[in-house]
Design a protein around this motif. Structure first.
Motif, PDB file in Angstrom:
ATOM      1  N   ASN A 119       0.849  -1.085   0.081  1.00  0.00           N
ATOM      2  CA  ASN A 119       0.126  -0.063   0.007  1.00  0.00           C
ATOM      3  C   ASN A 119       0.930   1.246  -0.072  1.00  0.00           C
ATOM      4  O   ASN A 119       2.100   1.198  -0.541  1.00  0.00           O
ATOM      5  N   THR A 120       0.443   2.332   0.618  1.00  0.00           N
ATOM      6  CA  THR A 120       1.108   3.456   0.944  1.00  0.00           C
ATOM      7  C   THR A 120       1.052   4.169   2.127  1.00  0.00           C
ATOM      8  O   THR A 120       0.147   3.904   2.824  1.00  0.00           O
ATOM      9  N   GLU A 121       2.155   4.268   2.792  1.00  0.00           N
ATOM     10  CA  GLU A 121       2.035   4.764   4.313  1.00  0.00           C
ATOM     11  C   GLU A 121       2.467   6.340   4.170  1.00  0.00           C
ATOM     12  O   GLU A 121       3.298   6.727   3.334  1.00  0.00           O
ATOM     13  N   THR A 122       2.006   6.853   5.163  1.00  0.00           N
ATOM     14  CA  THR A 122       2.048   8.472   5.436  1.00  0.00           C
ATOM     15  C   THR A 122       3.085   8.592   6.637  1.00  0.00           C
ATOM     16  O   THR A 122       2.779   7.945   7.654  1.00  0.00           O
ATOM     17  N   PHE A 123       4.230   9.315   6.422  1.00  0.00           N
ATOM     18  CA  PHE A 123       4.920   9.932   7.448  1.00  0.00           C
ATOM     19  C   PHE A 123       4.694  11.349   7.784  1.00  0.00           C
ATOM     20  O   PHE A 123       4.398  12.124   6.706  1.00  0.00           O
ATOM     21  N   SER A 124       5.207  11.770   8.750  1.00  0.00           N
ATOM     22  CA  SER A 124       4.927  13.179   9.167  1.00  0.00           C
ATOM     23  C   SER A 124       6.047  13.813   9.730  1.00  0.00           C
ATOM     24  O   SER A 124       6.566  13.795  10.854  1.00  0.00           O
ATOM     25  N   PRO A 125       7.142  14.134   8.857  1.00  0.00           N
ATOM     26  CA  PRO A 125       8.419  14.788   9.266  1.00  0.00           C
ATOM     27  C   PRO A 125       8.025  16.204   9.963  1.00  0.00           C
ATOM     28  O   PRO A 125       7.115  17.021   9.495  1.00  0.00           O
ATOM     29  N   LYS A 126       8.939  16.457  10.940  1.00  0.00           N
ATOM     30  CA  LYS A 126       8.609  17.671  11.602  1.00  0.00           C
ATOM     31  C   LYS A 126      10.122  18.526  11.709  1.00  0.00           C
ATOM     32  O   LYS A 126      11.136  17.819  11.865  1.00  0.00           O
TER      33      LYS A 126
END
Length: 279
Positions: A119-126
């Motif tokens: 699938n597609t995975e979402t990451f949240s860079p900060k």
């Protein structure tokens, strides 16, 4: 004191004119630079004007960043480019890419996400930016990563997978036959398998698959799959066609004397160890 009320005032012209900016609160958060005073009225209705103070409010930096290769395959390098408004330079940078890989202090780092599946995975860079005055602020965006297929080989010799150490192969008897099965994820359209010994790479093999190593050594088996989404992933297994190593250490020269006493040693009994042995 108990029962007192507080009126905070701010002057915009150095003290000639005051405007109320906060009431009934002993603590006040100043958002702008200026001269401030507070009027305190006690429970006897007596009002005292406290001396004014000059307050300097340093603006917080406002970070932002852009990046390329959104919705790209796992393992693709993503270039992050930061920008900062407000605040006072020089700035320091702290990146958390949101995948547990640790922090980066670079202004414009490059990072590759690893994500396996179908699938597609979402990451949240900060990004956290701190200016020279110690004021800091953070900014977060989301990055979509298309997952690479999770390839997986299984050695049918589960007791000692991918190792021939228990058989103690020798130059006179070097053959090591290995049989592998495929336990990869289902969303894969094609495979290649490189046994690592110079033999031809196998394309789209049929499993279970058998191979015989005819020389001693340690070989990198590289198993690659291409997913239905076009992303590919390779996993490496070490095939050890080696005997259990023998090792010893002998000293030479004097081992008795006054400090500091240099003692020399030499590795012994290594001559019969298989190629690829590390020390």
């Amino acid at each position: 004191s108990a029962g007192s009320s507080y009126v905070w005032q701010q002057s915009t012209d150095g003290g000639a004119t005051w405007i109320n900016v906060g009431t009934n609160n002993a603590n006040y958060t100043a958002n702008t630079t200026g001269k401030y005073q507070v009027l305190v009225t006690d429970n006897q209705n007596v009002t005292v004007t406290w001396p004014s103070v000059d307050v300097t409010v340093n603006p917080r930096p406002l970070p932002d960043f852009s990046f390329n290769n959104n919705n790209s395959c796992s393992g693709t390098n993503i270039q992050f480019n930061s920008s900062v408004t407000n605040g006072t330079s020089p700035f320091t940078y702290s990146w958390d890419f949101g995948d547990g890989s640790g922090l980066s202090a670079s202004q414009n780092p490059t990072h590759a996400y690893t994500s396996l599946g179908c699938n597609t995975e979402t990451f949240s860079p900060k990004l956290v930016v701190t200016d020279v005055n110690g004021c800091s602020n953070s900014f977060t965006k989301t990055v979509n990563v298309v997952q690479a297929p999770n390839v997986q080989l299984t050695d049918q010799n589960n007791f000692s997978p991918f190792k021939n150490c228990d058989n103690n192969p020798t130059p006179a008897n070097p053959n090591y036959t290995i049989t592998v099965t495929n336990s990869s994820s289902s969303c894969i359209t094609s495979f290649t398998l490189d046994w690592g010994d110079g033999s031809p790479v196998v394309s789209n093999p049929t499993f279970p698959l058998t191979h015989t190593y005819t020389q001693l050594g340690a070989f990198n088996i590289v198993f690659t799959g291409v997913g239905t989404n076009g992303c590919s992933y390779s996993k490496t297994y070490l095939a050890a066609n080696q005997s259990n190593p023998d090792i010893g250490i002998a000293t030479f020269g004097s081992t008795i004397g006054c400090a500091p006493l240099p003692v020399s040693s030499i590795i012994t009994t290594w001559q019969s160890n298989s190629p690829g042995t590390t020390y």
